[in-house]
Design an enzyme around this catalytic site. Structure first.
Site, PDB file in Angstrom:
ATOM      1  N   GLU A 437      18.573  -3.269 -26.382  1.00  0.00           N
ATOM      2  CA  GLU A 437      17.337  -3.549 -27.140  1.00  0.00           C
ATOM      3  C   GLU A 437      17.288  -5.026 -27.549  1.00  0.00           C
ATOM      4  OE1 GLU A 437      14.190  -2.064 -27.174  1.00  0.00           O
ATOM      5  OE2 GLU A 437      15.525  -0.345 -27.351  1.00  0.00           O
TER       6      GLU A 437
HETATM    7  C1  LIG Z   1      24.719   1.615 -22.312  1.00  0.00           C
HETATM    8  C2  LIG Z   1      23.494   0.810 -22.043  1.00  0.00           C
HETATM    9  C3  LIG Z   1      22.252   1.390 -22.179  1.00  0.00           C
HETATM   10  C4  LIG Z   1      21.103   0.657 -21.886  1.00  0.00           C
HETATM   11  N1  LIG Z   1      19.870   1.276 -21.934  1.00  0.00           N
HETATM   12  C5  LIG Z   1      18.794   0.623 -21.408  1.00  0.00           C
HETATM   13  C6  LIG Z   1      17.543   1.301 -21.236  1.00  0.00           C
HETATM   14  O1  LIG Z   1      17.391   2.467 -21.590  1.00  0.00           O
HETATM   15  N2  LIG Z   1      16.524   0.633 -20.661  1.00  0.00           N
HETATM   16  C7  LIG Z   1      16.649  -0.665 -20.245  1.00  0.00           C
HETATM   17  O2  LIG Z   1      15.699  -1.211 -19.709  1.00  0.00           O
HETATM   18  N3  LIG Z   1      17.813  -1.340 -20.424  1.00  0.00           N
HETATM   19  C8  LIG Z   1      18.881  -0.732 -20.985  1.00  0.00           C
HETATM   20  N4  LIG Z   1      20.068  -1.393 -21.138  1.00  0.00           N
HETATM   21  C9  LIG Z   1      20.140  -2.806 -20.768  1.00  0.00           C
HETATM   22  C10 LIG Z   1      20.233  -3.726 -21.964  1.00  0.00           C
HETATM   23  O3  LIG Z   1      19.051  -3.713 -22.697  1.00  0.00           O
HETATM   24  C11 LIG Z   1      20.618  -5.113 -21.429  1.00  0.00           C
HETATM   25  O4  LIG Z   1      21.942  -5.018 -20.956  1.00  0.00           O
HETATM   26  C12 LIG Z   1      20.481  -6.181 -22.485  1.00  0.00           C
HETATM   27  O5  LIG Z   1      19.128  -6.403 -22.790  1.00  0.00           O
HETATM   28  C13 LIG Z   1      21.107  -7.524 -22.044  1.00  0.00           C
HETATM   29  O6  LIG Z   1      20.710  -7.873 -20.765  1.00  0.00           O
HETATM   30  P1  LIG Z   1      21.811  -8.259 -19.670  1.00  0.00           P
HETATM   31  O7  LIG Z   1      22.857  -7.202 -19.685  1.00  0.00           O
HETATM   32  O8  LIG Z   1      21.128  -8.510 -18.387  1.00  0.00           O
HETATM   33  O9  LIG Z   1      22.457  -9.570 -20.217  1.00  0.00           O
HETATM   34  P2  LIG Z   1      21.987 -11.076 -19.902  1.00  0.00           P
HETATM   35  O10 LIG Z   1      20.531 -11.185 -20.038  1.00  0.00           O
HETATM   36  O11 LIG Z   1      22.598 -11.493 -18.631  1.00  0.00           O
HETATM   37  O12 LIG Z   1      22.682 -11.832 -21.109  1.00  0.00           O
HETATM   38  C14 LIG Z   1      24.088 -12.101 -21.131  1.00  0.00           C
HETATM   39  C15 LIG Z   1      24.426 -12.848 -22.420  1.00  0.00           C
HETATM   40  O13 LIG Z   1      23.732 -14.087 -22.431  1.00  0.00           O
HETATM   41  C16 LIG Z   1      22.945 -14.213 -23.603  1.00  0.00           C
HETATM   42  N5  LIG Z   1      21.670 -14.845 -23.247  1.00  0.00           N
HETATM   43  C17 LIG Z   1      20.839 -14.547 -22.237  1.00  0.00           C
HETATM   44  N6  LIG Z   1      19.772 -15.342 -22.251  1.00  0.00           N
HETATM   45  C18 LIG Z   1      19.909 -16.174 -23.291  1.00  0.00           C
HETATM   46  C19 LIG Z   1      19.124 -17.224 -23.837  1.00  0.00           C
HETATM   47  N7  LIG Z   1      17.955 -17.558 -23.327  1.00  0.00           N
HETATM   48  N8  LIG Z   1      19.595 -17.858 -24.935  1.00  0.00           N
HETATM   49  C20 LIG Z   1      20.764 -17.510 -25.506  1.00  0.00           C
HETATM   50  N9  LIG Z   1      21.543 -16.535 -25.019  1.00  0.00           N
HETATM   51  C21 LIG Z   1      21.126 -15.865 -23.929  1.00  0.00           C
HETATM   52  C22 LIG Z   1      22.734 -12.798 -24.114  1.00  0.00           C
HETATM   53  O14 LIG Z   1      22.555 -12.775 -25.520  1.00  0.00           O
HETATM   54  C23 LIG Z   1      24.023 -12.119 -23.698  1.00  0.00           C
HETATM   55  O15 LIG Z   1      25.008 -12.329 -24.672  1.00  0.00           O
HETATM   56  C24 LIG Z   1      21.218  -0.695 -21.483  1.00  0.00           C
HETATM   57  C25 LIG Z   1      22.476  -1.291 -21.400  1.00  0.00           C
HETATM   58  C26 LIG Z   1      23.602  -0.553 -21.635  1.00  0.00           C
HETATM   59  C27 LIG Z   1      24.936  -1.216 -21.470  1.00  0.00           C
END
Ligand SMILES: Cc1cc2nc3c(=O)[nH]c(=O)nc-3n(C[C@H](O)[C@H](O)[C@H](O)COP(=O)(O)OP(=O)(O)OC[C@H]3O[C@@H](n4cnc5c(N)ncnc54)[C@H](O)[C@@H]3O)c2cc1C
Length: 593
Positions: A437
């Site tokens: 989220e």
């Molecule tokens: C168990 C689980 C359940 C989930 N359920 C859902 C679901 O129901 N529906 C859904 O759509 N998704 C779901 N997700 C996905 C989740 O919402 C994402 O994993 C999350 O939003 C982060 O995206 P990412 O993993 O691609 O990380 P990334 O976007 O790759 O980010 C990696 C890191 O970089 C940081 N970062 C990225 N961009 C920036 C920036 N511009 N400035 C500063 N820091 C930055 C982030 O804070 C993070 O620490 C789920 C994930 C898990 C693990």
């Protein structure tokens, strides 16, 4: 085996004595929500949570979900528990009566949500995700879509998902690749892969309604070309024919094993546009405010249940003697609760939980006002607070909630590391709330980059004015000095941090980026400190009451003092880090890492 008892007395105290929940009945549509009606709802929720959902927490974690021939089977007992939950009307409590809901105030709903998430986070996510889908559909669906889907989502016979994330993007949804091809009948064919989809496939319901972000053919690149679609697993308009959407696999993960985290494949699946084309992200973000508050509550909920178990353990585990001399000389050793360091851990968690619950309830009441008040100005002011506080509640309550589960685990010593005692599950389960989220770093950026400057800083100014007025009003009151004086200092530090951003970050945004997480936590401390002032104010008026009330109130006052003396001073450290700026953070070249 860990246990859970819903903290009903604390919940009622916060809702009614501290936050004036009796005034809910003055809001149009809430006339019936008197204490007499709300109390039995809370009691009944506690019963379902303690007796039906919580007993499946540990077994659900051990067993996990099963993936067989494209189908997902939830852990033993989940389907029966969900049936009981659904038949009890719990999927409908926060929904619009026009679609079969019970229309409960957010302030009551979030208390119920806390109980569910303390009992069994994995289980609670199934109805939780459905509610997210419900909110989006209710806000942005056409009347036809609403009539088709909402009653079933509300009665819980169907569930919902939120499908945003793809392998190449989670935070940066401008990179979404899932495509939507328009069809002659007004529908779309959706093609692409979504990952990490909570409750994407499972055996609790008859149909699963996916809300999917996708790009209509020819749409602009980036976030301006993303639309939101509703894609059911079975097509209601075609007599329940199976749609071309399937679960490709289940993710193996650290915690929430009882919740299915799915890879979802859309192979030309039929979907319908919700809201305007290319404005899907705006629709999603409207829903997200509510969803993010819910995730903040997950952090509090895990912290609460971890505290309850750690407190019980500390009273029974024998080790060493009290520094001031044996407290239980008849026993071979004193229980560990006599040790100041163990007390420090328990008090830290407790002081957080009580204030965090108050903060959630305060903002939930603002949400009720924002949705219901007849006064446009009042609605606007409440909406401002809701927007400002959402990233604070999501980020701070989940960061600290997780830290608290670790602290509660520490109270158990090595036994906290052993699965049988259940404490390590709280740690593993609480961890996800900091990531999904919107990862917490993104919450901090949302606060600093979007929420502070919004409408010329109107929301922030209103918050500063309210806290300052409270400090001025109560500052001379000797009984409250121990609370108001530290709050005044922390508020000053928050104001200094805000001013520092204004003076240093406009020309160099890295200064804001580097300090954002500290700012969010500094803001959280001030907000929690303000909550403790409100709690203390309400408690001291009852501190002379009879029949055990006085004792409880004195305990609250002491816990509040602990927060002010031992937790709020962290505000000074956050300010120092913010003022240190981005220099050393950004100095090393990428190759140095
Ligand atoms: C168990 C689980 C359940 C989930 N359920 C859902 C679901 O129901 N529906 C859904 O759509 N998704 C779901 N997700 C996905 C989740 O919402 C994402 O994993 C999350 O939003 C982060 O995206 P990412 O993993 O691609 O990380 P990334 O976007 O790759 O980010 C990696 C890191 O970089 C940081 N970062 C990225 N961009 C920036 C920036 N511009 N400035 C500063 N820091 C930055 C982030 O804070 C993070 O620490 C789920 C994930 C898990 C693990």
């Amino acid at each position: 085996m860990p246990a859970y008892k819903a903290p009903l007395r604390d919940m009622r105290y916060v809702l009614y004595d501290v936050m004036g929940g009796d005034d809910l009945v003055a809001l149009p549509g809430y006339e019936d929500f008197t204490r007499d009606l709300v109390d039995p709802i809370l009691e009944e929720a506690a019963k379902v949570c303690e007796e039906v959902i919580q007993p499946l927490n540990r077994s659900g974690d051990e067993e996990g979900c099963h993936f067989e021939n494209g189908m997902v089977r939830t852990p033993k007992g989940f389907a029966e528990a969900y049936k009981t939950f659904r038949e009890g009307g719990w999927t409908a409590i926060a929904c619009d009566p026009a679609y079969g809901g019970q229309g409960l105030p957010a302030a009551v709903n979030l208390l119920v949500e806390e109980m569910i998430c303390s009992s069994n986070l994995s289980f609670g996510m199934y109805p939780g995700l459905s509610h997210g889908a419900y909110v989006s559909l209710h806000g942005f669906g056409s009347e036809k879509l609403k009539q088709t889907y909402l009653p079933k989502l509300v009665d819980g016979s169907w569930s919902g998902t939120m499908c945003l994330t793809e392998p190449q993007c989670g935070t940066d949804l401008g990179l979404v690749r899932t495509r939507a091809a328009p069809q002659a009948d007004g529908s779309y064919k959706i093609t692409g892969t979504k990952i990490f989809i909570s409750a994407g496939e499972h055996d609790l319901v008859d149909n699963i309604i996916h809300l999917v972000l996708a790009r209509i053919e020819g749409a602009p690149e980036g976030t301006r070309g993303i639309s939101l679609f509703i894609v059911p697993k079975f097509l209601p308009a075609a007599d329940g024919v199976r749609n071309a959407v399937s679960c490709g696999s289940l993710e193996e993960k650290m915690g929430i094993h009882g919740n299915a985290t799915c890879v979802m494949n859309y192979d030309g699946a039929t979907g319908w546009l919700m809201g305007e084309a290319n404005r899907g992200l705006q629709a999603m973000f409207t829903m997200m405010n509510e969803a993010r508050l819910g995730v903040g509550v997950q952090g509090l909920a895990q912290s609460e249940v971890a505290y309850q178990n750690a407190a019980t353990y500390a009273k029974t585990r024998l080790a060493g003697r009290a520094l001031s001399g044996a407290k239980f000389p008849q026993q071979p050793a004193d229980p560990i609760i006599v040790h100041p360091d163990v007390r420090r851990m328990l008090m830290s968690i407790r002081a957080f939980n009580e204030a965090a619950r108050a903060l959630v309830t305060w903002i939930a009441l603002k949400s009720d006002i924002a949705h219901r008040s007849a006064d446009a100005k009042e609605r606007q002011a409440a909406e401002d607070y809701l927007g400002l506080m959402t990233p604070v509640i999501k980020g701070v309550l989940t960061d600290q909630g997780f830290a608290n589960t670790v602290m509660a685990q520490q109270v158990y010593g090595g036994h906290g590391y052993i699965a049988e005692n259940g404490m390590e599950q709280f740690v593993r389960d609480a961890r996800i709330a900091m990531m999904y989220e919107g990862a917490n770093g993104i919450q901090a950026l949302d606060l600093v980059g979007r929420k502070l400057p919004k409408d010329g800083g109107r929301a922030l100014q209103a918050f500063f004015a309210e806290v300052s007025a409270h400090i001025k009003e109560r500052g001379a009151d000797k009984e409250l000095t121990a609370y108001v004086t530290p709050l005044s200092q922390a508020l000053g530090e928050l104001q200094q941090a805000t001013m520092w951003f204004l003076q240093n970050a406009l020309g160099n945004p890295d200064q804001a980026g580097a300090g954002a997480t500290d700012y969010m936590h500094l803001f959280g401390l001030v907000a929690l400190g303000y909550m403790w002032c409100l709690i203390a104010d309400a408690a001291r008026s009852k501190a002379a009451s009879a029949d055990g009330v006085a004792e409880r109130m004195t305990q609250r006052l002491t816990t509040g003092r602990f927060f002010m003396e031992r937790m709020l001073p962290a505000a000074t450290t956050h300010l120092a880090r913010i003022k240190a700026g981005a220099g050393s953070v950004m100095a090393l070249p990428t190759e140095a890492f």
